[in-house]
Design an enzyme around this catalytic site. Structure first.
Site: not given
Length: 78
Positions: A12, A15
């Site tokens: 994501c 992340c």
């Protein structure tokens, strides 16, 4: 001592941001560390992490569910 750093996350935006922050801190401070990105959900579940990203240093979960500042990461790695 060489740090073993794992970033748990499925890829994501948060992340990726955490990965970038940690890579920058390692590079800028010349810290001896190995960095591994763990994207496999089954591997992430082994850490009992329900919100990503998570920062694991030497098998200890230190941050989860948010992107830390560079200053936080520096403090955790020293």
């Amino acid at each position: 001592m060489n740090k073993i750093i794992k970033i748990l996350g499925t890829g994501c935006t948060k992340c990726k941001a955490m990965t970038s922050v940690v890579q920058d801190v390692i590079s800028e401070n010349q810290i001896e560390a190995s960095l591994e990105k763990v994207e496999d959900i089954m591997e992430i579940m082994k850490y009992n992490v329900m919100s990503t990203p998570a920062l694991v240093i030497n098998d200890e979960i230190l941050i989860k569910g948010r992107v830390p500042s560079k200053e936080e990461v520096v403090a955790l790695l020293k």
